[in-house]
Structures are given as C-alpha cells and as structure tokens.
Design a protein around this motif. Structure first.
Motif, PDB file in Angstrom:
ATOM      1  N   SER A  76      56.673 -83.129  55.172  1.00 26.86           N
ATOM      2  CA  SER A  76      57.741 -82.262  54.770  1.00 26.86           C
ATOM      3  C   SER A  76      57.604 -81.164  53.783  1.00 26.86           C
ATOM      4  O   SER A  76      58.705 -80.483  53.511  1.00 26.86           O
ATOM      5  CB  SER A  76      58.951 -83.333  54.267  1.00 26.86           C
ATOM      6  OG  SER A  76      58.553 -83.728  53.058  1.00 26.86           O
ATOM      7  N   MET A  77      56.503 -81.173  53.191  1.00 28.65           N
ATOM      8  CA  MET A  77      56.184 -80.189  52.096  1.00 28.65           C
ATOM      9  C   MET A  77      55.620 -78.773  52.760  1.00 28.65           C
ATOM     10  O   MET A  77      55.413 -77.910  52.353  1.00 28.65           O
ATOM     11  CB  MET A  77      55.320 -80.611  51.058  1.00 28.65           C
ATOM     12  CG  MET A  77      55.883 -81.712  50.141  1.00 28.65           C
ATOM     13  SD  MET A  77      55.251 -81.657  48.651  1.00 28.65           S
ATOM     14  CE  MET A  77      53.501 -81.830  49.058  1.00 28.65           C
ATOM     15  N   GLN A  78      55.640 -78.834  54.196  1.00 31.26           N
ATOM     16  CA  GLN A  78      54.831 -77.613  54.892  1.00 31.26           C
ATOM     17  C   GLN A  78      55.911 -76.385  55.079  1.00 31.26           C
ATOM     18  O   GLN A  78      56.436 -76.443  56.076  1.00 31.26           O
ATOM     19  CB  GLN A  78      54.291 -78.173  56.027  1.00 31.26           C
ATOM     20  CG  GLN A  78      53.108 -79.220  55.852  1.00 31.26           C
ATOM     21  CD  GLN A  78      52.114 -78.903  54.817  1.00 31.26           C
ATOM     22  OE1 GLN A  78      51.510 -77.807  55.184  1.00 31.26           O
ATOM     23  NE2 GLN A  78      51.864 -79.491  53.974  1.00 31.26           N
ATOM     24  N   VAL A  79      56.155 -75.763  53.701  1.00 32.08           N
ATOM     25  CA  VAL A  79      57.013 -74.492  53.807  1.00 32.08           C
ATOM     26  C   VAL A  79      56.313 -73.574  53.251  1.00 32.08           C
ATOM     27  O   VAL A  79      55.933 -73.825  52.242  1.00 32.08           O
ATOM     28  CB  VAL A  79      58.343 -75.120  53.182  1.00 32.08           C
ATOM     29  CG1 VAL A  79      59.392 -74.016  53.064  1.00 32.08           C
ATOM     30  CG2 VAL A  79      59.112 -76.485  53.542  1.00 32.08           C
ATOM     31  N   GLY A  80      56.449 -72.550  53.977  1.00 26.76           N
ATOM     32  CA  GLY A  80      55.533 -71.220  53.540  1.00 26.76           C
ATOM     33  C   GLY A  80      54.279 -71.322  53.281  1.00 26.76           C
ATOM     34  O   GLY A  80      53.864 -72.143  54.244  1.00 26.76           O
ATOM     35  N   ASN A  81      53.484 -70.472  52.482  1.00 25.40           N
ATOM     36  CA  ASN A  81      52.022 -70.432  52.716  1.00 25.40           C
ATOM     37  C   ASN A  81      51.471 -71.553  51.734  1.00 25.40           C
ATOM     38  O   ASN A  81      51.232 -71.195  50.332  1.00 25.40           O
ATOM     39  CB  ASN A  81      51.694 -69.048  52.290  1.00 25.40           C
ATOM     40  CG  ASN A  81      50.093 -68.956  52.296  1.00 25.40           C
ATOM     41  OD1 ASN A  81      49.139 -69.917  52.747  1.00 25.40           O
ATOM     42  ND2 ASN A  81      49.582 -67.782  52.352  1.00 25.40           N
ATOM     43  N   THR A  82      51.157 -72.665  52.233  1.00 25.06           N
ATOM     44  CA  THR A  82      50.568 -73.955  51.497  1.00 25.06           C
ATOM     45  C   THR A  82      49.166 -73.874  51.192  1.00 25.06           C
ATOM     46  O   THR A  82      48.556 -74.699  50.768  1.00 25.06           O
ATOM     47  CB  THR A  82      51.161 -75.070  52.025  1.00 25.06           C
ATOM     48  OG1 THR A  82      50.567 -75.333  53.101  1.00 25.06           O
ATOM     49  CG2 THR A  82      52.587 -75.293  52.074  1.00 25.06           C
ATOM     50  N   SER A  83      48.577 -72.804  51.731  1.00 25.02           N
ATOM     51  CA  SER A  83      46.910 -73.138  51.758  1.00 25.02           C
ATOM     52  C   SER A  83      46.444 -72.613  50.362  1.00 25.02           C
ATOM     53  O   SER A  83      45.243 -73.129  50.046  1.00 25.02           O
ATOM     54  CB  SER A  83      46.340 -71.856  52.550  1.00 25.02           C
ATOM     55  OG  SER A  83      46.688 -70.475  52.411  1.00 25.02           O
ATOM     56  N   SER A  84      47.023 -72.058  49.647  1.00 21.85           N
ATOM     57  CA  SER A  84      46.628 -71.545  48.117  1.00 21.85           C
ATOM     58  C   SER A  84      47.755 -71.042  47.408  1.00 21.85           C
ATOM     59  O   SER A  84      48.725 -70.564  47.915  1.00 21.85           O
ATOM     60  CB  SER A  84      45.357 -70.538  48.158  1.00 21.85           C
ATOM     61  OG  SER A  84      45.953 -69.456  48.741  1.00 21.85           O
ATOM     62  N   THR A  85      47.701 -70.982  46.089  1.00 26.18           N
ATOM     63  CA  THR A  85      48.911 -70.604  45.385  1.00 26.18           C
ATOM     64  C   THR A  85      48.199 -69.858  44.049  1.00 26.18           C
ATOM     65  O   THR A  85      47.065 -70.199  43.661  1.00 26.18           O
ATOM     66  CB  THR A  85      49.557 -71.713  44.696  1.00 26.18           C
ATOM     67  OG1 THR A  85      48.845 -72.574  44.169  1.00 26.18           O
ATOM     68  CG2 THR A  85      50.405 -72.428  45.963  1.00 26.18           C
ATOM     69  N   ASP A  86      48.955 -68.954  43.347  1.00 26.80           N
ATOM     70  CA  ASP A  86      48.532 -68.219  42.449  1.00 26.80           C
ATOM     71  C   ASP A  86      49.599 -68.872  41.241  1.00 26.80           C
ATOM     72  O   ASP A  86      50.898 -68.296  41.164  1.00 26.80           O
ATOM     73  CB  ASP A  86      48.459 -66.767  42.734  1.00 26.80           C
ATOM     74  CG  ASP A  86      48.197 -65.901  41.266  1.00 26.80           C
ATOM     75  OD1 ASP A  86      48.166 -66.617  40.042  1.00 26.80           O
ATOM     76  OD2 ASP A  86      47.867 -64.823  41.485  1.00 26.80           O
ATOM     77  N   ILE A  87      49.026 -69.510  40.136  1.00 28.67           N
ATOM     78  CA  ILE A  87      50.055 -70.150  39.191  1.00 28.67           C
ATOM     79  C   ILE A  87      50.486 -68.970  38.351  1.00 28.67           C
ATOM     80  O   ILE A  87      51.810 -68.984  37.879  1.00 28.67           O
ATOM     81  CB  ILE A  87      48.939 -70.903  38.213  1.00 28.67           C
ATOM     82  CG1 ILE A  87      50.395 -71.924  37.453  1.00 28.67           C
ATOM     83  CG2 ILE A  87      48.128 -70.217  37.342  1.00 28.67           C
ATOM     84  CD1 ILE A  87      51.087 -72.781  38.296  1.00 28.67           C
TER      85      ILE A  87
END
Length: 432
Positions: free
Chosen positions: A117-128
């Motif tokens: 259910s958290m698979q929303v948007g680009n979940t491959s990487s994030t920039d804090i």
C-alpha cells in the motif's frame, strides 16, 4: 442632589482611570521581551492544521511488515492530532507529495499500511533535503508539519558530498527561520529518534541486507514555535503507551534569542544543598543579600532551582551538566537533578536543581549560569559514517549527526546576540 451627582461622577471617573491603568499595567507586564513567563503561566494559542508526511521509500518497508512500534506510534500521532487540532492531513512523500484515498481514511490508515500500500510515487530513492524543502514550503504559522522517516542521506562517505548535504539542510531551514523572523515569529523544530521492530531489507548504499531486528527512525516536527511547543505538550511526545512508544531521544531547537531567566523562573535555595551558616536572599528569592560562610569548610556550596515548564528544551538536555557553563571560574556545577525536594519548589511545577560550589574560599560578587546551545551527546552516539555492507549497530543511523548538524546550523546561525539558550546571573552582595 447636585452634590450627590457630582460625587457620583467623581467616583466613576476614578474607577475608569483605575481600570485604564490596570489594563495598561497588564499590557506592559506581558510585553516582557524575552524574559520567560512565570512557570505557572498557561500558553494560549489557536489550533493549527497538522500535516503528517510519511516517507515511503523502499527503506521504510521493513517498519510496516508487522504490527510494529512504528505502526503504534504513527497511529497515536494520527489519532491524537485528529482529535485535538483544527484539521489533520496525511500524505506520502518521496520525490513528491502524494495524497491517496487511503490517506483520507485516518481511522484505518495504519491498519491498511503495508509495503504494497506504500507503493505511491517514486519509492526507489529519496533526497531528504528535497523532502525538507517540500514540507517547509507548505508550512505556515497556522500549520504544524510532521515528517516520519528514517532520515537517510542518500550520499556516500566521500568527503565533501556529505558536508555539502549538511550545508544544503542548513540553507533549507534558514529560509524558513528568516521568513518567520520577518513576520515577527519564532520558528521551531523537534527531532525525535524512535526505535521499532524492522523486518525487511536494510539498504547499505545500493546493497540490500536482510534485517530482522530493531532499527531507528525519526519523527521531526516543524513550524511556528508556539504551535510546536503546544504540539509537544498536547501530543505527549514521550515514550509511553499513550504517547510515542519507542521514542528514545528528543532534541528541541528554536530561533528564539537567549532567554534571560528572572525571579519568576529561578530561586536560590537557602535551606538545602548549602554548607553556609546562613544565606540571606533578596525579596526576589534569587539574588543574595549576604552569605555567612563556615570558614572551616574548604568551599561554599549552594543550589539554584529553575522552573522549566516554559523552556523549549528537552528534559534530558537540561539534566546533562556538560551542557552548562559557569562563570567566574572559581564556581563549578556539581550536579543537576529533577529529584530534589524543597519548600521553595512549591513555586514551580517541574523544577530542576543546579548544585554549585566554589573551588576554594575565593568568592565573587556574581555567578552566571548559562545553558549552552550545542548538539546533544546522543546525536553523535547514534550516528555512523562508514559503508561496510553490513548492518550498523541497532541504535545508529547513517550520517544522522550530519543531518542534525545541518538543522542545528540554521538555528545557530540565525540566532541574534548570545548563542546560549539561557543566562542566569545571580548577584551576591556580600560574604562574611
């Protein structure tokens, strides 16, 4: 009849003037600059909208595969905020901000929360830092923003890259602080490290490492200082079953200038923790008229009590004596405790006691106690900076010191005047 009417008019005029001057006096008393209010003061503030942002990159999946402390804490945040504040919004955040139908169902959000259910948007990487910027751009004096994330800097330990990431964090927060100061407001932030069961892949750079143990994550509250302080009090942000289960550490930052403690927030203790034959305090209970010393003693000991309910500082920070400086040098801080029992403590709701002594029998006419503005010791203890393709210790996060140092730098660099959190001068008129 005319005389009675005249007398009545005179009485009414006197009453009117009295009411006017009382009102003016109240206004002047409340306009006390940056002196702290009395410990018994009640803060009044309008209720803001609370916006909760849950970071949903792949590194967060391990927190939601079981009925973890993470889920319990997130559920408490959502439920309590929705029950008390003007409105509660819930969003996923990664490379952008996403609001799904699941986010509208506040009562069942945690029940439906899982890796799928958290698979929303680009979940491959994030920039804090991009996350901070997106959140702060949407934060106003009428909102409190809450980020829930593992706060991983997505850079390797290659010298300048990590330093540049911290500088970027500083710049992002400085803009929000300056914006608040231009509006005659104070900006604040609370950083909390929480522990939770974790069952999934821990990502060491690009390598996935299976992990089935406790891992830290962070809850960061941002916004107008009055609103954030109110949020801290009402949301019970402590490690309890009804508060924020799993919370281990807290760090509170504010752009407010140095607090000048006065007799409403501090007392010199005249009957405990002293080896003086007698201490005569002034009528304010803080400054000292005369100290009668026992010349058989090698030094002088006495204590000061602080009412701390209005201080924007976590209790563990206040109780660490390494966070204080005492001047002049012939005075030392022996201990800081919140367990002392005094008659004088009745004046405060949550007092702490600072025990002082001289290094000899050389005394000074004033002793000044200052609370330093520095990053708490727990931050360095909970940070590591190596990429070893192995799980780090359970309580440590990659480069969390640099991330928090970046936030600290913004508050420190925009603070006007003294960088101390508070200063408390105690005048001693005489010794005998």
């Amino acid at each position: 009849m005319a005389r009675k009417l005249l007398a009545l008019l005179v009485v009414l005029a006197i009453v009117g003037l009295a009411v006017y001057f009382v009102g003016q006096g109240t206004t002047r008393e409340e306009d006390h600059g940056h002196f702290l209010p009395a410990d018994t003061a009640t803060m009044k503030t309008s209720k803001p909208v609370v916006r909760i942002y849950m970071e949903n990159s792949g590194s967060m999946n391990g927190y939601v595969t079981t009925n973890s402390q993470f889920k319990n804490a997130l559920g408490h945040l959502i439920t309590k905020a929705d029950g008390f504040y003007a409105g509660t919004e819930l969003h996923f955040i990664n490379q952008g901000i996403y609001h799904t139908p699941m986010c509208d169902d506040l009562d069942n959000f945690v029940l439906n929360l899982n890796p799928a259910s958290m698979q929303v948007g680009n979940t491959s990487s994030t920039d804090i830092n991009k996350i901070f910027k997106m959140i702060l751009d949407r934060t106003s004096k009428d909102t409190v923003s809450v980020l829930v994330s593992d706060c991983m800097y997505d850079v390797d330990n290659v010298g300048n890259l990590l330093s540049a990431a911290a500088s970027s964090t500083t710049g992002t927060f400085m803009k929000s602080i300056r914006k608040a100061q231009e509006a005659k407001e104070e900006f604040a932030c609370i950083i909390m490290q929480c522990m939770s069961e974790f069952s999934g892949n821990y990502y060491e750079g690009n390598q996935a490492i299976p992990c089935n143990s406790e891992r830290p994550y962070y809850v960061i509250v941002m916004g107008n200082k009055k609103q954030v302080m109110d949020f801290n009090n009402h949301m019970e942000l402590v490690d309890t079953s009804t508060g924020l289960p799993g919370m281990k550490h807290k760090y509170m930052l504010s752009s407010e200038p140095t607090w000048l403690l006065d007799h409403m927030t501090a007392r010199t203790y005249t009957s405990h923790f002293t080896n003086a034959l007698r201490i005569q305090a002034h009528h304010d209970g803080l400054n000292i008229r005369k100290v009668t010393t026992d010349h058989d003693q090698l030094n002088l000991k006495f204590a000061v009590g602080l009412g701390v309910s209005q201080l924007f500082v976590d209790g563990t920070y206040l109780l660490d004596k390494d966070n204080y400086t005492i001047s002049p040098s012939q005075y030392q801080l022996v201990d800081v405790t919140d367990k002392a029992k005094f008659t004088e403590c009745d004046f405060f709701r949550h007092p702490i006691c600072l025990q002082l002594r001289t290094t000899g029998q050389e005394y000074a006419p004033q002793v000044t106690i200052s609370l330093k503005n520095q990053i708490p010791a727990w931050v360095k203890e909970c940070s590591y900076n190596e990429r070893k393709a192995t799980l780090p210790p359970a309580h440590q996060s990659y480069a969390i010191y640099e991330m928090i140092e970046g936030i600290y730098g913004a508050f420190y660099n925009t603070k006007e005047g003294s960088k101390d959190l508070f200063q408390l001068p105690i005048h001693i008129d005489g010794y005998e």
